[in-house]
Structures are given as C-alpha cells and as structure tokens.
Design a protein around this motif. Structure first.
Motif, PDB file in Angstrom:
ATOM      1  N   HIS A 135       0.834  -1.189   0.000  1.00  0.00           N
ATOM      2  CA  HIS A 135       0.000   0.000   0.000  1.00  0.00           C
ATOM      3  C   HIS A 135       0.874   1.247   0.000  1.00  0.00           C
ATOM      4  O   HIS A 135       1.954   1.267   0.577  1.00  0.00           O
ATOM      5  CB  HIS A 135      -0.917   0.009   1.224  1.00  0.00           C
ATOM      6  CG  HIS A 135      -1.778  -1.199   1.308  1.00  0.00           C
ATOM      7  ND1 HIS A 135      -2.966  -1.296   0.639  1.00  0.00           N
ATOM      8  CD2 HIS A 135      -1.607  -2.380   1.942  1.00  0.00           C
ATOM      9  CE1 HIS A 135      -3.501  -2.476   0.874  1.00  0.00           C
ATOM     10  NE2 HIS A 135      -2.693  -3.146   1.665  1.00  0.00           N
ATOM     11  N   HIS A 136       0.351   2.287  -0.635  1.00  0.00           N
ATOM     12  CA  HIS A 136       0.986   3.597  -0.606  1.00  0.00           C
ATOM     13  C   HIS A 136       0.326   4.407   0.501  1.00  0.00           C
ATOM     14  O   HIS A 136      -0.867   4.269   0.753  1.00  0.00           O
ATOM     15  CB  HIS A 136       0.781   4.335  -1.933  1.00  0.00           C
ATOM     16  CG  HIS A 136       1.519   3.732  -3.077  1.00  0.00           C
ATOM     17  ND1 HIS A 136       2.848   3.989  -3.318  1.00  0.00           N
ATOM     18  CD2 HIS A 136       1.127   2.873  -4.051  1.00  0.00           C
ATOM     19  CE1 HIS A 136       3.235   3.337  -4.383  1.00  0.00           C
ATOM     20  NE2 HIS A 136       2.213   2.640  -4.851  1.00  0.00           N
ATOM     21  N   PHE A 137       1.104   5.265   1.145  1.00  0.00           N
ATOM     22  CA  PHE A 137       0.519   6.184   2.117  1.00  0.00           C
ATOM     23  C   PHE A 137      -0.533   7.035   1.427  1.00  0.00           C
ATOM     24  O   PHE A 137      -0.330   7.524   0.321  1.00  0.00           O
ATOM     25  CB  PHE A 137       1.588   7.111   2.706  1.00  0.00           C
ATOM     26  CG  PHE A 137       2.444   6.477   3.761  1.00  0.00           C
ATOM     27  CD1 PHE A 137       1.891   6.007   4.937  1.00  0.00           C
ATOM     28  CD2 PHE A 137       3.805   6.355   3.572  1.00  0.00           C
ATOM     29  CE1 PHE A 137       2.678   5.437   5.912  1.00  0.00           C
ATOM     30  CE2 PHE A 137       4.609   5.777   4.540  1.00  0.00           C
ATOM     31  CZ  PHE A 137       4.035   5.315   5.708  1.00  0.00           C
ATOM     32  N   LYS A 145      -2.989   6.444  -0.183  1.00  0.00           N
ATOM     33  CA  LYS A 145      -3.399   5.935  -1.503  1.00  0.00           C
ATOM     34  C   LYS A 145      -2.863   6.796  -2.644  1.00  0.00           C
ATOM     35  O   LYS A 145      -3.498   6.952  -3.672  1.00  0.00           O
ATOM     36  CB  LYS A 145      -4.924   5.835  -1.596  1.00  0.00           C
ATOM     37  CG  LYS A 145      -5.537   4.835  -0.652  1.00  0.00           C
ATOM     38  CD  LYS A 145      -7.027   4.757  -0.876  1.00  0.00           C
ATOM     39  CE  LYS A 145      -7.648   3.778   0.086  1.00  0.00           C
ATOM     40  NZ  LYS A 145      -9.090   3.676  -0.095  1.00  0.00           N
ATOM     41  N   ARG A 146      -1.692   7.374  -2.445  1.00  0.00           N
ATOM     42  CA  ARG A 146      -1.072   8.211  -3.470  1.00  0.00           C
ATOM     43  C   ARG A 146       0.181   7.524  -3.987  1.00  0.00           C
ATOM     44  O   ARG A 146       1.042   7.109  -3.215  1.00  0.00           O
ATOM     45  CB  ARG A 146      -0.718   9.586  -2.889  1.00  0.00           C
ATOM     46  CG  ARG A 146      -1.938  10.411  -2.546  1.00  0.00           C
ATOM     47  CD  ARG A 146      -1.605  11.744  -1.960  1.00  0.00           C
ATOM     48  NE  ARG A 146      -0.474  12.370  -2.621  1.00  0.00           N
ATOM     49  CZ  ARG A 146       0.108  13.476  -2.179  1.00  0.00           C
ATOM     50  NH1 ARG A 146      -0.338  14.059  -1.089  1.00  0.00           N
ATOM     51  NH2 ARG A 146       1.134  13.998  -2.811  1.00  0.00           N
ATOM     52  N   LYS A 147       0.298   7.433  -5.305  1.00  0.00           N
ATOM     53  CA  LYS A 147       1.429   6.749  -5.945  1.00  0.00           C
ATOM     54  C   LYS A 147       2.762   7.454  -5.691  1.00  0.00           C
ATOM     55  O   LYS A 147       3.810   6.831  -5.777  1.00  0.00           O
ATOM     56  CB  LYS A 147       1.194   6.638  -7.456  1.00  0.00           C
ATOM     57  CG  LYS A 147      -0.035   5.841  -7.823  1.00  0.00           C
ATOM     58  CD  LYS A 147       0.184   4.376  -7.622  1.00  0.00           C
ATOM     59  CE  LYS A 147      -1.058   3.622  -8.089  1.00  0.00           C
ATOM     60  NZ  LYS A 147      -1.085   2.271  -7.654  1.00  0.00           N
ATOM     61  N   ASP A 148       2.728   8.761  -5.401  1.00  0.00           N
ATOM     62  CA  ASP A 148       3.970   9.481  -5.152  1.00  0.00           C
ATOM     63  C   ASP A 148       4.465   9.311  -3.711  1.00  0.00           C
ATOM     64  O   ASP A 148       5.553   9.762  -3.373  1.00  0.00           O
ATOM     65  CB  ASP A 148       3.809  10.972  -5.492  1.00  0.00           C
ATOM     66  CG  ASP A 148       2.728  11.647  -4.671  1.00  0.00           C
ATOM     67  OD1 ASP A 148       1.744  10.982  -4.310  1.00  0.00           O
ATOM     68  OD2 ASP A 148       2.863  12.866  -4.400  1.00  0.00           O
ATOM     69  N   MET A 149       3.676   8.629  -2.891  1.00  0.00           N
ATOM     70  CA  MET A 149       4.076   8.366  -1.503  1.00  0.00           C
ATOM     71  C   MET A 149       4.768   6.996  -1.434  1.00  0.00           C
ATOM     72  O   MET A 149       4.619   6.170  -2.330  1.00  0.00           O
ATOM     73  CB  MET A 149       2.848   8.378  -0.588  1.00  0.00           C
ATOM     74  CG  MET A 149       2.134   9.722  -0.532  1.00  0.00           C
ATOM     75  SD  MET A 149       3.132  11.004   0.176  1.00  0.00           S
ATOM     76  CE  MET A 149       2.827  10.728   1.895  1.00  0.00           C
ATOM     77  N   PRO A 150       5.521   6.726  -0.368  1.00  0.00           N
ATOM     78  CA  PRO A 150       6.245   5.454  -0.267  1.00  0.00           C
ATOM     79  C   PRO A 150       5.309   4.234  -0.310  1.00  0.00           C
ATOM     80  O   PRO A 150       4.195   4.272   0.185  1.00  0.00           O
ATOM     81  CB  PRO A 150       6.925   5.539   1.103  1.00  0.00           C
ATOM     82  CG  PRO A 150       6.987   6.979   1.421  1.00  0.00           C
ATOM     83  CD  PRO A 150       5.808   7.611   0.754  1.00  0.00           C
ATOM     84  N   PHE A 151       5.822   3.174  -0.936  1.00  0.00           N
ATOM     85  CA  PHE A 151       5.106   1.902  -1.041  1.00  0.00           C
ATOM     86  C   PHE A 151       5.587   1.000   0.084  1.00  0.00           C
ATOM     87  O   PHE A 151       6.786   0.844   0.293  1.00  0.00           O
ATOM     88  CB  PHE A 151       5.402   1.262  -2.399  1.00  0.00           C
ATOM     89  CG  PHE A 151       4.722  -0.048  -2.603  1.00  0.00           C
ATOM     90  CD1 PHE A 151       3.393  -0.102  -2.981  1.00  0.00           C
ATOM     91  CD2 PHE A 151       5.412  -1.244  -2.438  1.00  0.00           C
ATOM     92  CE1 PHE A 151       2.760  -1.312  -3.184  1.00  0.00           C
ATOM     93  CE2 PHE A 151       4.788  -2.454  -2.635  1.00  0.00           C
ATOM     94  CZ  PHE A 151       3.459  -2.493  -3.018  1.00  0.00           C
ATOM     95  N   SER A 182       5.287  -2.841   1.539  1.00  0.00           N
ATOM     96  CA  SER A 182       4.882  -4.204   1.229  1.00  0.00           C
ATOM     97  C   SER A 182       4.191  -4.848   2.431  1.00  0.00           C
ATOM     98  O   SER A 182       4.533  -4.580   3.586  1.00  0.00           O
ATOM     99  CB  SER A 182       6.112  -5.043   0.857  1.00  0.00           C
ATOM    100  OG  SER A 182       5.766  -6.401   0.718  1.00  0.00           O
ATOM    101  N   LEU A 211       1.171  -0.530   7.548  1.00  0.00           N
ATOM    102  CA  LEU A 211       0.421   0.718   7.520  1.00  0.00           C
ATOM    103  C   LEU A 211      -0.472   0.906   8.752  1.00  0.00           C
ATOM    104  O   LEU A 211      -0.461   1.982   9.364  1.00  0.00           O
ATOM    105  CB  LEU A 211      -0.389   0.809   6.230  1.00  0.00           C
ATOM    106  CG  LEU A 211      -0.678   2.186   5.684  1.00  0.00           C
ATOM    107  CD1 LEU A 211       0.575   3.024   5.547  1.00  0.00           C
ATOM    108  CD2 LEU A 211      -1.381   2.080   4.346  1.00  0.00           C
TER     109      LEU A 211
END
Length: 183
Positions: free
Chosen positions: A37-39, A41-47, A49, A150
């Motif tokens: 998941h991204h923080f 739900k933004r793709k520019d935030m860290p992923f 696992s 998360l």
C-alpha cells in the motif's frame, strides 16, 4: 486469572497472529503476489509491502499483550468479569470499529469511514482509547485490508494523539466545565 496463565495466553495469541499473517501472505504470494500500500493511496508516496506484517504484527501483538498484562490486577478475589470488561471488551470494540472502517471504505462509502475516523478524536476526550487493548484491536482489524505495516504506523500516530487528547486536552475542558458550573 494468574499472571502465569496470562503469559501463556500472550504466547498462544502471538503464535496465532503469526500463523494467520503467514497464511495470508502465502495465499497472496500464490494468488498474484504479495501486495502493498501507498501512504494516503497516493502513488507518489512510499510503497509499503505487506511482507512487513510478518514482523510487525506478531511483535506488536506480543508487546501490546505484555503491556496489558502489566495493567491487569491479578487479585484472586476479582472475577473474570473484570478482565472481560476492562481488557477483552475494549479490544473487541476496537477490532469491530476497524473492520467497519474497512468495510465502509472498500464498499464505496468513504464518507462514512472518514466520519468514523474523525469521530475517534471526539471519543478520545471521553474514553482512554490510547490504551494497548484499543491499539491492538485497531491494528488487527485493519491488517487484513491494509497489510501489517500501515495500520501499525497509523495506530502509533493516532495513539500518541489520543493520549495527548485524553491526558492534556480533556482536563482543560473539565476545568472550564467546573468553572462554568460553579457560576
């Protein structure tokens, strides 16, 4: 309940959580890969696992239960009702609350889950939801849908805020209320 029995419960429940997260991750691995998941739900935030859950969920479970165990009054004159009312019930309420947030969020009712999330800040004025029972229940309730890492990060931040609200903001309201009621 004795301290020795609670220590055994701590170990058994931690093993249960370890096996459950391991089973979930193995299932994910063989059914399309382990997600993350991204923080916000933004793709520019860290992923992050979901593999982190294999370390974090058992660790948080064990540490939370150890902390809960320190707060239990092991007086033999107290019945198990005390344990249920002060420790098990808050845990179950937090699990249910977190599951409802997930259900509303994943079924397209984001407004309801957002409102429930914000309501926690009001609830924190009246109930010490920063305690380990609520913390663990909230994490476990969110972990199936949001992975293991998360919810832990979110819960640590929220727990800190709820502690401050209950112990520092609440007394201000009580003080003001007492001053108003004396007039």
């Amino acid at each position: 309940m004795t301290q020795k029995i609670f220590s055994k419960i701590t170990i058994v429940f931690t093993l249960f959580i370890t096996i459950a997260i391991m089973g979930l991750l193995i299932w994910e691995y063989y059914n399309g890969g382990v997600s993350g998941h991204h923080f916000l739900k933004r793709k520019d935030m860290p992923f992050i696992s979901n593999w982190w859950g294999l370390i974090l969920l058992p660790l948080v479970t064990f540490l939370s239960l150890k902390r809960i165990g320190k707060g239990i009054n092991y007086n033999p004159e107290l019945s198990n009702q005390h344990l249920i009312k002060h420790h098990l019930l808050p845990f179950l309420i937090a699990v249910l609350f977190a599951i409802l947030i997930v259900v509303f969020s994943s079924t397209g009712n984001s407004e309801i889950s957002y409102f429930m999330f914000l309501a926690l800040f009001i609830v924190a004025l009246f109930i010490p939801i920063y305690k380990s029972e609520y913390f663990l229940g909230f994490i476990l309730g969110l972990s199936y849908s949001f992975g293991g890492a998360l919810p832990v990060i979110i819960a640590i931040v929220l727990t800190t805020i709820f502690y401050l609200i209950f112990n520092y903001i609440r007394p201000i309201f009580i003080f003001i209320g007492n001053k108003i009621s004396k007039k």
